[in-house]
Write an enzyme that holds these catalytic residues in place. Structure first.
Site, PDB file in Angstrom:
ATOM      1  N   LYS A 141     -83.720 -13.194  65.015  1.00 59.13           N
ATOM      2  CA  LYS A 141     -83.475 -13.865  66.299  1.00 59.13           C
ATOM      3  C   LYS A 141     -82.580 -12.995  67.189  1.00 59.13           C
ATOM      4  O   LYS A 141     -82.784 -12.915  68.394  1.00 59.13           O
ATOM      5  CB  LYS A 141     -82.809 -15.232  66.079  1.00 59.13           C
ATOM      6  CG  LYS A 141     -83.678 -16.286  65.419  1.00 59.13           C
ATOM      7  CD  LYS A 141     -84.906 -16.673  66.224  1.00 59.13           C
ATOM      8  CE  LYS A 141     -84.590 -17.467  67.480  1.00 59.13           C
ATOM      9  NZ  LYS A 141     -85.834 -17.934  68.162  1.00 59.13           N
ATOM     10  N   GLU A 180     -76.742 -18.872  65.379  1.00 60.69           N
ATOM     11  CA  GLU A 180     -76.572 -18.071  64.150  1.00 60.69           C
ATOM     12  C   GLU A 180     -76.474 -16.579  64.439  1.00 60.69           C
ATOM     13  O   GLU A 180     -76.025 -15.811  63.587  1.00 60.69           O
ATOM     14  CB  GLU A 180     -77.722 -18.326  63.168  1.00 60.69           C
ATOM     15  CG  GLU A 180     -77.796 -19.752  62.725  1.00 60.69           C
ATOM     16  CD  GLU A 180     -78.493 -19.962  61.385  1.00 60.69           C
ATOM     17  OE1 GLU A 180     -78.773 -18.985  60.682  1.00 60.69           O
ATOM     18  OE2 GLU A 180     -78.737 -21.125  61.064  1.00 60.69           O
TER      19      GLU A 180
END
Ligand code: NAD
Ligand code: DAU
Length: 359
Positions: free
Chosen positions: A162, A134
């Site tokens: 992230k 992602e």
């Protein structure tokens, strides 16, 4: 010899520990905060000589340093994270604290620890950071799949957190020569996944005749990999990966969401048809789309395949069948996770009243 795993009571971490020990791996120290997503039951059958659970936060520097000093692990594998995109949209703070600040603390603690070791021992150490596809953002229908060179373009608070952690890991290699490895994997499915994510949510809703909430038009594409293939790939990267290098992990299994939901419905109709429910595809309800919803993910796994010889064992059809079977055969596990926090989440995300039948 031992390894320090963080977030090992969650979906992928638990599968990793089970697979690691099955393959004859060394003792595991599992540092896990046991958030709503952490489940002691996943590993409860393991003897403490094989796997020791330490309940705590990866952001606690004193705790992490004492674990490194006491156990002198050969590597750290970092699974600990807040992992659900929809939760990050409703409340991003925990994502920033765990995914960014927590990873920073692990890196700092490992840097401090390696400073105390003989250079030869420190040189064999590995810090493996488990990340996601992602971070690369969203693809159009004809775009080339994500490679390790694709520019980062995260779109949700989850993927941004992230991405930030990946950048810290990268910086610790370039600046301090920390022996790090990063993996960016596509969507996982399989046993022990918390039923807030698409596949287990749809299996359990369809099983008991509840609505199947498909976001928007349901034509968003995800690239699915069975969790056992993901954890085998992580073991390969630990064994043979080159420090500082990034490895994309995927199995070339892109599917639009509606195709996944349709397959789940037909598997359940075949395995446990219920005349009171009827054909389960009738339960589909298109609901408002996720804000900022990424349209398509797709991983190009050429590097890990060519350099490390990784190939998935499951194709999507056999992996999904095994997963549906697992949820049918593990009613006790399901009942346990569908309690307090799960029901609160279902009510909050899908509207008041939707949590009532989740017994
Ligand atoms: P999960 O939400 O099922 O489990 C996360 C685990 O981390 C839980 O056991 C939780 O208790 C623990 N945890 C959370 N905050 C913590 C903290 N501050 N300190 C210690 N432990 C903490 O997540 P998952 O699906 O197993 O994902 C694991 C990792 O893999 C994540 O980093 C995620 O970004 C990444 N990933 C997931 C997928 C997927 O499809 N699920 C795909 C690619 C990458
Ligand atoms: O790509 C890897 C990522 O995959 C991981 O980094 C994340 O931790 C993991 O949660 C997963 O993110 P997604 O957002 O892709 O997964 P999720 O299961 O939440 O949703 C999959 C697709 O299904 C997505 O397009 C949204 C859609 N969806 C999801 C839910 C929960 C629905 O249509 N309805 C739903 O109720």
């Amino acid at each position: 010899m031992s390894i320090l795993v963080t977030g090992g009571a969650g979906f992928i971490g638990a599968n990793f520990i089970l697979n690691w020990l099955k393959a004859g791996g060394d003792k595991v120290i599992n540092l896990d905060k046991l958030t709503y997503a952490g489940n002691k039951m996943n590993l409860a059958h393991l003897p403490s000589e094989s796997c020791e659970l330490v309940v705590g936060d990866i952001g606690d520097d004193k705790l992490v340093r004492s674990l490194l000093m006491d156990h002198k692990p050969d590597c750290v594998v970092n699974f600990a994270a807040e992992s659900h995109v929809d939760r990050s949209i409703l409340g991003p703070a925990d994502f920033i604290n765990t995914n960014i600040v927590g990873t920073f603390n692990l890196l700092e603690s490992v840097r401090w620890h390696l400073g105390q070791l003989e250079p030869a021992v420190a040189g064999r150490f590995r810090f493996l950071h488990v990340s996601t596809d992602e971070v690369y953002g969203s693809l159009g229908p004809d775009d080339h799949s994500f490679t390790e060179e694709t520019a980062y373009a995260p779109n949700s608070p989850y993927s941004a957190s992230k991405a930030a952690s990946d950048h810290l890991v990268r910086a610790y290699f370039h600046t301090y020569h920390l022996p790090v490895l990063t993996t960016n994997c596509s969507n996982n499915y399989g046993p022990y996944q918390f039923p807030e994510k698409l596949i287990p949510l749809m299996i359990l809703n369809a099983l008991s005749g509840r609505e199947l909430p498909v976001y928007g038009d349901g034509r968003q594409v995800r690239d699915w990999l069975h969790v056992e293939d993901h954890v085998r790939a992580i073991r390969l990267v630990l064994e043979k990966g080159e420090p500082g290098r990034v490895y994309n992990i995927g199995g070339r299994a892109e599917k639009p969401n509606m195709e996944v939901v349709t397959l789940i419905c037909s598997l359940l109709d075949e395995m446990v048809f219920d005349p009171k429910i009827g054909p389960r595809l009738n339960l589909v309800k298109h609901v408002p789309d996720r804000p900022g919803h990424d349209r398509r993910y797709s991983i190009d796994p050429t590097r890990i395949s060519k350099e490390l010889g990784f190939e998935p064992k499951y194709d999507f059809a056999s992996g999904l069948r095994q997963t549906v079977r697992w949820y049918l055969d593990n009613a006790e596990w399901v009942k346990n996770v569908q309690s307090g926090e799960y029901r609160r989440w279902i009510g909050r995300q899908y509207g008041a009243g939707t949590e009532e039948n989740h017994e």
